[in-house]
Scaffold this motif. Structure first.
Motif, short mmCIF file in Angstrom:
data_model
loop_
_atom_site.label_atom_id
_atom_site.label_comp_id
_atom_site.label_asym_id
_atom_site.label_seq_id
_atom_site.Cartn_x
_atom_site.Cartn_y
_atom_site.Cartn_z
N ASP A 167 0.71 -1.40 -0.40
CA ASP A 167 -0.15 -0.15 -0.19
C ASP A 167 1.19 1.44 0.47
OD1 ASP A 167 -2.23 -2.11 0.46
OD2 ASP A 167 -3.26 -0.42 1.63
N THR A 168 1.80 1.01 0.61
CA THR A 168 2.85 2.96 0.24
C THR A 168 3.34 3.37 -1.02
OG1 THR A 168 4.64 1.38 1.18
CG2 THR A 168 3.76 2.25 2.37
N GLY A 169 3.58 2.59 -2.34
CA GLY A 169 3.64 2.37 -3.12
C GLY A 169 5.42 2.82 -3.26
N TYR A 170 6.21 2.26 -2.87
CA TYR A 170 6.97 2.11 -2.33
C TYR A 170 7.89 1.75 -4.11
CZ TYR A 170 7.52 2.58 1.82
OH TYR A 170 7.38 3.36 3.13
N ALA A 171 7.21 0.80 -5.32
CA ALA A 171 7.67 -0.06 -5.98
C ALA A 171 7.09 1.18 -7.06
CB ALA A 171 6.56 -1.56 -6.70
N LYS A 172 5.65 2.33 -6.64
CA LYS A 172 5.24 3.78 -8.33
C LYS A 172 6.54 4.49 -8.32
CE LYS A 172 1.33 5.86 -9.19
NZ LYS A 172 2.39 7.43 -8.81
N THR A 173 7.23 4.98 -6.76
CA THR A 173 7.37 5.78 -6.17
C THR A 173 9.34 5.60 -7.15
OG1 THR A 173 6.89 6.65 -4.29
CG2 THR A 173 9.08 7.17 -4.53
N ASP A 190 11.46 8.26 6.06
CA ASP A 190 10.99 7.14 5.71
C ASP A 190 11.65 5.72 6.03
OD1 ASP A 190 8.80 4.67 6.02
OD2 ASP A 190 7.74 6.22 4.08
N GLN A 191 10.96 5.11 7.45
CA GLN A 191 11.53 3.75 8.00
C GLN A 191 11.44 3.26 7.06
OE1 GLN A 191 11.93 3.79 11.50
NE2 GLN A 191 13.36 4.96 12.12
N GLU A 192 10.50 2.28 6.36
CA GLU A 192 9.87 2.18 5.42
C GLU A 192 10.30 1.90 4.15
OE1 GLU A 192 8.24 -0.81 6.32
OE2 GLU A 192 8.26 -0.98 8.10
N PHE A 193 10.71 2.83 3.79
CA PHE A 193 11.36 2.66 2.44
C PHE A 193 12.27 2.77 2.00
CE2 PHE A 193 12.30 6.31 -1.31
CZ PHE A 193 11.58 5.16 -2.20
N GLU A 194 13.37 3.08 3.38
CA GLU A 194 15.02 2.72 3.29
C GLU A 194 15.32 1.24 3.36
OE1 GLU A 194 18.90 3.78 6.98
OE2 GLU A 194 16.51 4.25 6.91
N ALA A 195 14.02 0.27 5.05
CA ALA A 195 14.44 -1.03 4.27
C ALA A 195 14.54 -1.42 3.01
CB ALA A 195 13.28 -1.21 5.27
N TRP A 196 12.74 -1.02 2.20
CA TRP A 196 12.20 -1.93 1.05
C TRP A 196 14.08 -1.40 0.02
CZ3 TRP A 196 11.87 0.71 -4.53
CH2 TRP A 196 10.98 -0.77 -4.98
N VAL A 197 14.49 0.18 0.01
CA VAL A 197 15.50 0.56 -0.80
C VAL A 197 16.14 -0.77 -0.54
CG1 VAL A 197 17.12 2.53 -1.49
CG2 VAL A 197 14.78 3.23 -1.32
#
Length: 374
Positions: A282-288, A360-367
């Motif tokens: 839901d956080t849209g990291y792939a889209k970003t 965003d710590q979640e985005f950091e983990a995703w990256v």
């Protein structure tokens, strides 16, 4: 300003009272609060601070500038008017939107506002300046002081809104006794820049501080509420562990509780696994990521890997390897970081020269889980 009751809302009356007391003392007329998204900041402002302000005799105005990032001036004017003269809102816009297509400098505008620049009334952003001025003039006639909450206030830092920001600052400057302002934002870097950059309209106008985050007391209250509703109560220790695994993010934790209550027979572990999957979906990291250029992705990969000096020789060498080109100079990370820390992207925050962290710590983990820039 009334808001619908939320049975799961964790009330924080003491915190709301603390902010209002600071305004009542008269030592500050404005303050800035930052917290990353989904941490309960907006919920607190709408469900705790504004009702407390009204109970204390203030008029209360709220607007989230992300609801219309192209026209923040009109959103601010409408919020003020809704608080001090709600019945006159329709007439206000009718008067301000007079059929005259052009009004020259010095023309007499509706509500007694003097035009200082040529005004194209078909242009919403130009209309916003006299709208703000007129709305602020109406507060002068109100018997109540006003608490004005601007959520996601960093939108005003965008260059295209500079005129609106200057007009708002000028109008608030002469009304510090009657209007108290709380600037809230999800980007620490962008919000601090609003008040620390010498050329910014709101330079040095409000102290900026972190919003106090929810902790164990929030989890305890939610677990107690679950106990009243669930056939299988959720153990406090299990809930606390889930809260930590969800990076102590209140909105994600509520997703977890919702899943658990709907599928109690599957157990809390299944609810947590489902929620973690939903968080990443839901956080849209792939889209970003897809919307970013390759240099921006490369810089994010280095930052997620723990590289501290993103302008240094070692970082430039790694950027060349990631991008597969020798054409990498210090201007590349500098330009990328300007985009990544800007008010539109807000992916990174500057903490020191050449040193940045993820907002965003979640985005950091995703990256960090990525291998290449592609």
């Amino acid at each position: 300003m009334s808001t619908p009751a939320d049975l799961w809302h964790f009330a924080r009356p003491d915190l709301a009272s603390r902010y209002l007391q600071a305004f009542d003392l008269g030592l500050v007329s404005a303050r800035g609060l930052f917290a990353r998204r989904r941490m309960g900041k907006s919920e607190f402002l709408k469900h705790d601070l504004l009702p407390a302000a009204e109970a204390a005799g203030y008029a209360a105005a709220y607007t989230n500038l992300w609801d219309d990032t192209d026209h923040p001036g009109q959103a601010i004017a409408a919020a003020i008017l809704s608080a001090v003269q709600p019945k006159g809102l329709a007439r206000f816009w009718d008067d301000l939107s007079t059929p005259v297509r052009k009004m020259k400098a010095g023309a007499k505008l509706p509500m007694g506002v003097e035009g200082s620049v040529e005004l194209d009334l078909a242009d919403k952003e130009k209309l916003a300046v006299p709208a703000i001025q007129a709305a602020l003039q109406l507060t002068d006639k109100s018997r109540k002081r006003l608490v004005l909450v601007l959520d996601e206030a960093q939108v005003l830092a965008n260059p295209e809104h500079r005129q609106v920001a200057h007009s708002l600052r000028a109008g608030l400057d002469i009304r510090k006794a009657g209007i108290k302002v709380l600037f809230a934002g999800s980007s620490e870097a962008a919000l601090r820049e609003m008040f620390s950059r010498a050329s910014a309209p709101f330079y040095n106008w409000a102290p900026v501080e972190p919003f106090p985050l929810l902790g164990d007391e929030f989890v305890v209250a939610i677990v107690a509420h679950i106990k009243r509703l669930a056939k299988q109560p959720l153990p406090l220790a299990v809930a606390q562990q889930a809260f930590r695994k969800l990076k102590e993010t209140p909105e994600f934790f509520r997703w977890y509780v919702e899943r658990y209550l709907l599928y109690q027979e599957q157990g809390p572990e299944a609810a947590l696994a489902h929620t973690l999957t939903r968080v990443h979906d839901d956080t849209g990291y792939a889209k970003t990521w897809k919307e970013l250029g390759r240099p921006d992705r490369a810089v994010l990969l280095l930052a997620a890997a723990g590289v501290q000096d993103l302008y240094g020789a070692a970082a430039l060498k790694q950027l060349r390897e990631l991008l597969g080109t020798e054409d990498v100079t210090p201007s590349l990370p500098r330009t990328s970081l300007r985009r990544l820390t800007g008010p539109r992207m807000q992916a990174m925050a500057r903490v020191d020269h050449g040193v940045y962290r993820f907002e965003d710590q979640e985005f950091e983990a995703w990256v960090r889980s990525r291998r290449t820039v592609d």
